[in-house]
Design a protein around this motif. Sequence first.
Motif, PDB file in Angstrom:
ATOM      1  N   HIS A   1     -23.544  13.236 -33.371  1.00  0.00           N
ATOM      2  CA  HIS A   1     -24.133  13.008 -32.139  1.00  0.00           C
ATOM      3  C   HIS A   1     -25.726  12.627 -32.475  1.00  0.00           C
ATOM      4  O   HIS A   1     -26.548  11.502 -32.417  1.00  0.00           O
TER       5      HIS A   1
ATOM      6  N   TRP B   1     -28.639  22.996 -26.178  1.00  0.00           N
ATOM      7  CA  TRP B   1     -27.801  21.796 -26.233  1.00  0.00           C
ATOM      8  C   TRP B   1     -27.041  21.626 -25.065  1.00  0.00           C
ATOM      9  O   TRP B   1     -26.870  22.699 -24.204  1.00  0.00           O
ATOM     10  N   GLY B   2     -26.936  20.483 -24.442  1.00  0.00           N
ATOM     11  CA  GLY B   2     -26.067  20.502 -23.196  1.00  0.00           C
ATOM     12  C   GLY B   2     -26.307  19.179 -22.502  1.00  0.00           C
ATOM     13  O   GLY B   2     -25.307  18.205 -22.609  1.00  0.00           O
ATOM     14  N   SER B   3     -27.393  18.874 -22.057  1.00  0.00           N
ATOM     15  CA  SER B   3     -27.710  17.361 -21.584  1.00  0.00           C
ATOM     16  C   SER B   3     -28.294  16.400 -22.298  1.00  0.00           C
ATOM     17  O   SER B   3     -28.405  16.793 -23.664  1.00  0.00           O
ATOM     18  N   PHE B   4     -28.208  14.969 -21.965  1.00  0.00           N
ATOM     19  CA  PHE B   4     -29.007  14.230 -22.876  1.00  0.00           C
ATOM     20  C   PHE B   4     -30.297  14.613 -23.181  1.00  0.00           C
ATOM     21  O   PHE B   4     -30.915  14.298 -24.176  1.00  0.00           O
ATOM     22  N   ALA B   5     -30.930  15.185 -22.023  1.00  0.00           N
ATOM     23  CA  ALA B   5     -32.355  15.691 -22.376  1.00  0.00           C
ATOM     24  C   ALA B   5     -32.469  16.485 -23.582  1.00  0.00           C
ATOM     25  O   ALA B   5     -33.598  16.390 -24.203  1.00  0.00           O
ATOM     26  N   HIS B   6     -31.439  17.308 -23.621  1.00  0.00           N
ATOM     27  CA  HIS B   6     -31.779  18.233 -25.055  1.00  0.00           C
ATOM     28  C   HIS B   6     -31.685  17.391 -26.336  1.00  0.00           C
ATOM     29  O   HIS B   6     -32.122  17.970 -27.175  1.00  0.00           O
ATOM     30  N   THR B   7     -31.081  16.305 -26.213  1.00  0.00           N
ATOM     31  CA  THR B   7     -31.017  15.610 -27.512  1.00  0.00           C
ATOM     32  C   THR B   7     -32.273  15.029 -27.989  1.00  0.00           C
ATOM     33  O   THR B   7     -32.651  14.573 -29.095  1.00  0.00           O
TER      34      THR B   7
END
Lengths: 309, 355
Positions: free
Chosen positions: A99, A166-172
């Motif tokens: 991802h 890690w978890g939400s899109f914001a984390h990426t």
Amino acid sequence: MAKYIFQRLVYMFITLFIIATASFFLMKQLPGSPFKAEEKLSAAQLEILYEKYNLNDPLPIQYLNYLGNLFQGDLGVSFQMNNQPVTEILMSRIPVSAHLGIQAMIIGTIIGMLLGVVAALYSNSVIDYASNIISVIGISIPSFIFAGLLQYYLGVELGILPVAFWGSFAHTIMPTIALAIFPLAISARFVRTELIEVLGSDYIVTARAKGVSNATLMFKHGLRNALIPLVTVMGPMAVSLMTGTLVIEQIFAVPGIGEQFVTSIMTDDFPIIMGTTLFFAFFFILIILVIDILYGIIDPRIRIAGGKD
Amino acid sequence: MENILEVKDLNISFDTYGGEVKAIRGVSFDLKKGETLAIVGESGSGKSVTTRAIARLIPSPPGRITSGEILFEGKDLVKASEKQMQNIRGKDISTIFQDPMTSLNPTMKIGNQIMEGLIKHQKMPRGQAKKRTVELLELVGLPNASERVDQYPHQFSGGQRQRVVVAIALACNPKILIADEPTTALDVTIQAQILELMKDIQKKTDSSIIFITHDLGVVANVADRVAVMYAGKIVEIGTVDDIFYNPKHPYTWGLLGSMPTLDSNEEELVAIPGSPPDMLKPPKGDAFAPRNEYALEIDKVQEPPMFKVSETHYAATWLLHEYAPDIEPPEAVKKRMKGFAKTGTIRTSEEGEKS
Ligand SMILES: Nc1ncnc2c1ncn2[C@@H]1O[C@H](COP(=O)(O)OP(=O)(O)OP(=O)(O)O)[C@@H](O)[C@H]1O
Ligand SMILES: [Mg+2]
């Protein structure tokens, strides 16, 4: 074409075998023991553990056992994580890394391409110099520096993005940016150079002499020829992303394969180290193969040459 | 005959790091309907720059048309917008370039490369354009045309590629065809075929051709008129007969003297001594004077104007001034001129082929 791909697959197999062997013996040279963390273990208990994992067998026997299992697709079990099979661990970790990697690759090359095109169109202008500076910074400064800066400014000072985990899109977002900078810099440089060369070539003059519009000239004749060679640097770029994840996942505490790899090395978790190394090698060879095939598909000069034999 | 193109006092400069290169310095000539004008001259004399300027194909920067007019059917192309030029290029004025190996787009089927102009200028639907493309390829003598339209340039030999380039240039029946050394990169037999092809097509379509070449033998074969260029100027212009039988400029003498013919032996070839001037700082006076054994005092001070020799023939040399001493071309050149007449190198070879 089929014959060519088959040949490449055979080479891939041989390469993987050599890497498996080399990494097996190298790993045995690692100092320390997988069970050193459990300091309370007595010598007798350690002995039992060694026996259980066949670590007392002579090296050649261990090697043959290992290869035998490998051929059956069995990468062994983790010493540290409750005997969880290595394949299972890899499978849970790969999607996270993929991802991040794919996101970084796509964003990096697209922005880099745009930057390179603009820099080529306005070469020796302010935009070109700015793009050049961005590229030099992106190529020469390691990604973990960006990671740290991002964490500090966006995460701590401004507090608009989560600092880690890690978890939400914001984390990426932050790990993606940190990873994307290198492919961005490389593709910006590459596209700029290629496009300037293509735009100066004879067939562009021929096309202009036909009276085609500037847009047609740019997209149909210019960009296509300038972007084809970009495919060749995608391989090295993907590989650098792979090594980038080792550090970046650690910094952002992302539960990907890179983070797992680093942790395993620290704890001498041999089966995971082996499994991950093999996976990295496999992935690397696969990328090169895919890119070669892709290149053949989009460049007619190579496509025909490949088709003849 | 009516003029399709009139170039008037054209000046072109290139801005380089070393300064302004005055590549073209006051070039004037005209081109009549249906005629072939050859431009000859040493490397760097400005042949390509002049002809590229006609289609406004000079890259800018560094190139700049500093003054002059290029009247195409009475309309000044120097003042035309890029959009207007796009409608003229490929339709009214086509160009064939020197190197067939690099002048085709390597990742585009050659059919598409030929069709591009037809679709743009003649608004043909794709199917019709493709049919016309096959016809064009047959016209330029490419066998299996209907199969070859879907192939890529690397599947063609150099001579075949140049035929494709010719087909691209001819696609829309241009009024002016500019051929910048179209056969230099090809071997002699292919050269002859391509030249023959261009002549045939000219007869059919009554287009005008500007033909750049280093080969005076080719000039004699294909051209009606010849312009001799030196250091960014036309130093002599006239009909083929004027230039070959009655050359007036010492530079033209030099070119003719260095042209090999069938019956001349090695010693008779005379090279022009020295080399062309640096266009960053063109010399005062006549640019050819330092290499000219017949140079007069005035050549070092003032550039010669164009002197009229006859209705068709002009040359820029002070030797034509009424006060200048009477100077004959050197013996070797005179002998050669007689040779042209005797062996019929000029003109008659064309008639010879026809009969
Ligand atoms: N892009 C450029 N930048 C600077 N100078 C240029 C450029 N293009 C051409 N020139 C100059 O213009 C002059 C004429 O060049 P041109 O290409 O017209 O010569 P030519 O007569 O066609 O020579 P050749 O026979 O070698 O093709 C040369 O002095 C060259 O240095
Ligand atoms: Mg030239």
